[in-house]
Design a protein around this motif. Structure first.
Motif, PDB file in Angstrom:
ATOM      1  N   MET A  67       4.020  10.831  -3.027  1.00  0.00           N
ATOM      2  CA  MET A  67       4.995  10.408  -2.034  1.00  0.00           C
ATOM      3  C   MET A  67       6.179   9.669  -2.629  1.00  0.00           C
ATOM      4  O   MET A  67       6.040   8.628  -3.243  1.00  0.00           O
ATOM      5  N   ASP A  68       7.346  10.277  -2.451  1.00  0.00           N
ATOM      6  CA  ASP A  68       8.631   9.627  -2.663  1.00  0.00           C
ATOM      7  C   ASP A  68       9.518  10.102  -1.531  1.00  0.00           C
ATOM      8  O   ASP A  68       9.101  10.904  -0.699  1.00  0.00           O
ATOM      9  N   SER A  69      10.723   9.621  -1.466  1.00  0.00           N
ATOM     10  CA  SER A  69      11.560   9.913  -0.297  1.00  0.00           C
ATOM     11  C   SER A  69      11.816  11.401  -0.100  1.00  0.00           C
ATOM     12  O   SER A  69      11.957  11.856   1.027  1.00  0.00           O
ATOM     13  N   GLY A  70      11.836  12.196  -1.156  1.00  0.00           N
ATOM     14  CA  GLY A  70      12.046  13.634  -1.020  1.00  0.00           C
ATOM     15  C   GLY A  70      10.881  14.347  -0.373  1.00  0.00           C
ATOM     16  O   GLY A  70      11.032  15.424   0.209  1.00  0.00           O
TER      17      GLY A  70
ATOM     18  N   LEU B 248       5.235   7.994   9.442  1.00  0.00           N
ATOM     19  CA  LEU B 248       4.059   7.659   8.639  1.00  0.00           C
ATOM     20  C   LEU B 248       4.346   7.847   7.148  1.00  0.00           C
ATOM     21  O   LEU B 248       3.968   7.011   6.319  1.00  0.00           O
ATOM     22  N   ALA B 249       5.018   8.940   6.809  1.00  0.00           N
ATOM     23  CA  ALA B 249       5.344   9.207   5.405  1.00  0.00           C
ATOM     24  C   ALA B 249       6.338   8.176   4.867  1.00  0.00           C
ATOM     25  O   ALA B 249       6.239   7.767   3.702  1.00  0.00           O
ATOM     26  N   THR B 250       7.271   7.749   5.680  1.00  0.00           N
ATOM     27  CA  THR B 250       8.220   6.713   5.264  1.00  0.00           C
ATOM     28  C   THR B 250       7.474   5.425   4.931  1.00  0.00           C
ATOM     29  O   THR B 250       7.771   4.761   3.928  1.00  0.00           O
ATOM     30  N   ASN B 251       6.480   5.074   5.757  1.00  0.00           N
ATOM     31  CA  ASN B 251       5.690   3.879   5.474  1.00  0.00           C
ATOM     32  C   ASN B 251       4.923   4.013   4.167  1.00  0.00           C
ATOM     33  O   ASN B 251       4.798   3.039   3.421  1.00  0.00           O
ATOM     34  N   VAL B 252       4.419   5.210   3.879  1.00  0.00           N
ATOM     35  CA  VAL B 252       3.739   5.414   2.604  1.00  0.00           C
ATOM     36  C   VAL B 252       4.726   5.189   1.461  1.00  0.00           C
ATOM     37  O   VAL B 252       4.411   4.494   0.490  1.00  0.00           O
ATOM     38  N   CYS B 253       5.919   5.762   1.559  1.00  0.00           N
ATOM     39  CA  CYS B 253       6.927   5.591   0.504  1.00  0.00           C
ATOM     40  C   CYS B 253       7.249   4.124   0.267  1.00  0.00           C
ATOM     41  O   CYS B 253       7.397   3.685  -0.872  1.00  0.00           O
ATOM     42  N   LYS B 254       7.359   3.364   1.352  1.00  0.00           N
ATOM     43  CA  LYS B 254       7.755   1.963   1.242  1.00  0.00           C
ATOM     44  C   LYS B 254       6.634   1.054   0.789  1.00  0.00           C
ATOM     45  O   LYS B 254       6.858   0.110   0.031  1.00  0.00           O
ATOM     46  N   TYR B 255       5.413   1.314   1.245  1.00  0.00           N
ATOM     47  CA  TYR B 255       4.346   0.343   1.053  1.00  0.00           C
ATOM     48  C   TYR B 255       3.169   0.831   0.200  1.00  0.00           C
ATOM     49  O   TYR B 255       2.339   0.017  -0.198  1.00  0.00           O
ATOM     50  N   ALA B 256       3.077   2.121  -0.052  1.00  0.00           N
ATOM     51  CA  ALA B 256       1.944   2.649  -0.834  1.00  0.00           C
ATOM     52  C   ALA B 256       2.369   3.880  -1.614  1.00  0.00           C
ATOM     53  O   ALA B 256       1.771   4.949  -1.473  1.00  0.00           O
ATOM     54  N   PRO B 257       3.426   3.778  -2.424  1.00  0.00           N
ATOM     55  CA  PRO B 257       3.880   4.968  -3.142  1.00  0.00           C
ATOM     56  C   PRO B 257       2.781   5.526  -4.030  1.00  0.00           C
ATOM     57  O   PRO B 257       1.969   4.779  -4.563  1.00  0.00           O
ATOM     58  N   GLY B 258       2.742   6.814  -4.106  1.00  0.00           N
ATOM     59  CA  GLY B 258       1.717   7.490  -4.892  1.00  0.00           C
ATOM     60  C   GLY B 258       1.153   8.644  -4.113  1.00  0.00           C
ATOM     61  O   GLY B 258       1.800   9.169  -3.206  1.00  0.00           O
ATOM     62  N   PRO B 259      -0.080   9.037  -4.412  1.00  0.00           N
ATOM     63  CA  PRO B 259      -0.651  10.190  -3.737  1.00  0.00           C
ATOM     64  C   PRO B 259      -0.861   9.936  -2.254  1.00  0.00           C
ATOM     65  O   PRO B 259      -1.141   8.812  -1.830  1.00  0.00           O
ATOM     66  N   CYS B 260      -0.721  10.999  -1.494  1.00  0.00           N
ATOM     67  CA  CYS B 260      -0.851  10.944  -0.046  1.00  0.00           C
ATOM     68  C   CYS B 260      -1.432  12.273   0.418  1.00  0.00           C
ATOM     69  O   CYS B 260      -1.044  13.330  -0.087  1.00  0.00           O
ATOM     70  N   LEU B 261      -2.354  12.229   1.355  1.00  0.00           N
ATOM     71  CA  LEU B 261      -2.922  13.442   1.942  1.00  0.00           C
ATOM     72  C   LEU B 261      -2.557  13.492   3.416  1.00  0.00           C
ATOM     73  O   LEU B 261      -2.671  12.489   4.125  1.00  0.00           O
ATOM     74  N   LEU B 262      -2.139  14.652   3.863  1.00  0.00           N
ATOM     75  CA  LEU B 262      -1.791  14.877   5.260  1.00  0.00           C
ATOM     76  C   LEU B 262      -2.698  15.964   5.798  1.00  0.00           C
ATOM     77  O   LEU B 262      -2.720  17.083   5.268  1.00  0.00           O
ATOM     78  N   ASP B 263      -3.485  15.642   6.815  1.00  0.00           N
ATOM     79  CA  ASP B 263      -4.380  16.599   7.460  1.00  0.00           C
ATOM     80  C   ASP B 263      -3.920  16.803   8.893  1.00  0.00           C
ATOM     81  O   ASP B 263      -3.614  15.833   9.604  1.00  0.00           O
ATOM     82  N   LEU B 264      -3.890  18.059   9.321  1.00  0.00           N
ATOM     83  CA  LEU B 264      -3.514  18.420  10.686  1.00  0.00           C
ATOM     84  C   LEU B 264      -4.639  19.220  11.306  1.00  0.00           C
ATOM     85  O   LEU B 264      -5.234  20.078  10.648  1.00  0.00           O
ATOM     86  N   GLU B 265      -4.914  18.955  12.583  1.00  0.00           N
ATOM     87  CA  GLU B 265      -5.899  19.730  13.323  1.00  0.00           C
ATOM     88  C   GLU B 265      -5.376  19.936  14.736  1.00  0.00           C
ATOM     89  O   GLU B 265      -5.107  18.971  15.450  1.00  0.00           O
ATOM     90  N   ALA B 266      -5.202  21.194  15.102  1.00  0.00           N
ATOM     91  CA  ALA B 266      -4.668  21.520  16.425  1.00  0.00           C
ATOM     92  C   ALA B 266      -5.681  22.346  17.196  1.00  0.00           C
ATOM     93  O   ALA B 266      -6.386  23.189  16.626  1.00  0.00           O
TER      94      ALA B 266
END
Length: 159
Positions: free
Chosen positions: A26-29, A68-86
Motif C-alpha cells: 500500500m502506497d498512494s498509487g 479504508l485504503a487511504t487509512n492504510v497508507c497513512k497509518y499502516a503502510p505496507g502489505p494490505c489484503l482486500l477481500d470482497l464477497e457479494a
C-alpha cells in the motif's frame, strides 16, 4: 503489488456468492488500483453472475475502499489484503493491514480539515467491525447492493 486473484477466490458455482481477493503493497498509487478492483469485481458480479448492483452501490463500494485504503497508507503502510464477497443483496468488504492501532471515529467537526474518512465509512455502511489479528488488524464493512424504490439503500442504514 498487482491485484492477485487465486483459484479459491473464484465464484462458487450455484451458491449465489462471488468472492475475490487482491493484495497490495500500500502506497498512494495503490488506492486507485483498489478502487478499480472493486469496480471490476462488481461489474463482473452483475454481467457474469447476474447479481444486481445499483449505481449507488458501485459508487459507495469504491468510496469505502478508497477511504479504508487511504487509512492504510497513512497509518499502516505496507502489505494490505482486500477481500470482497457479494451475494444477491450485499457486499462485504474486508481489509487487512499490518497496523496494530484500531481506528476510532472522532466527533464530527465541520471545521476540521481532513480525517473524515472513518466518519464517511460509518455513515454509508450497514455494518462496521474491526478486530485485532495476530499481526495487524482486519476491518470488515457491509453495504447493500440493492436500492429501495426511492433510491436509498435497502436494509438498515444510518444514511
Amino acid at each position: 503489488m498487482a491485484d492477485r486473484e487465486t483459484e479459491q477466490d473464484r465464484p462458487a458455482m450455484g451458491t449465489g456468492t462471488m468472492q475475490g481477493s487482491a493484495a497490495y503493497d500500500m502506497d498512494s498509487g495503490e488506492i486507485a488500483r483498489a478502487r478499480g478492483f472493486v469496480r471490476e469485481f462488481l461489474t463482473d458480479a452483475g454481467s457474469l453472475h447476474g447479481l444486481h448492483v445499483s449505481a449507488r452501490a458501485m459508487d459507495v463500494a469504491q468510496l469505502v475502499v478508497s477511504e479504508l485504503a487511504t487509512n492504510v497508507c497513512k497509518y499502516a503502510p505496507g502489505p494490505c489484503l482486500l477481500d470482497l464477497e457479494a451475494d444477491d443483496g450485499g457486499l462485504v468488504i474486508t481489509m487487512w493491514d499490518t497496523g496494530s492501532v484500531l481506528p476510532t471515529s472522532r466527533q464530527a467537526d465541520p471545521t476540521r480539515t481532513g480525517q473524515h474518512g472513518l466518519e464517511i465509512v460509518l455513515a454509508v455502511c450497514e455494518s462496521f467491525e474491526v478486530r485485532r489479528e495476530p499481526v495487524g488488524k482486519r476491518v470488515r464493512v457491509q453495504i447493500s447492493l440493492l436500492d429501495a424504490p426511492h433510491g436509498d439503500a435497502v436494509g438498515p442504514s444510518s444514511w
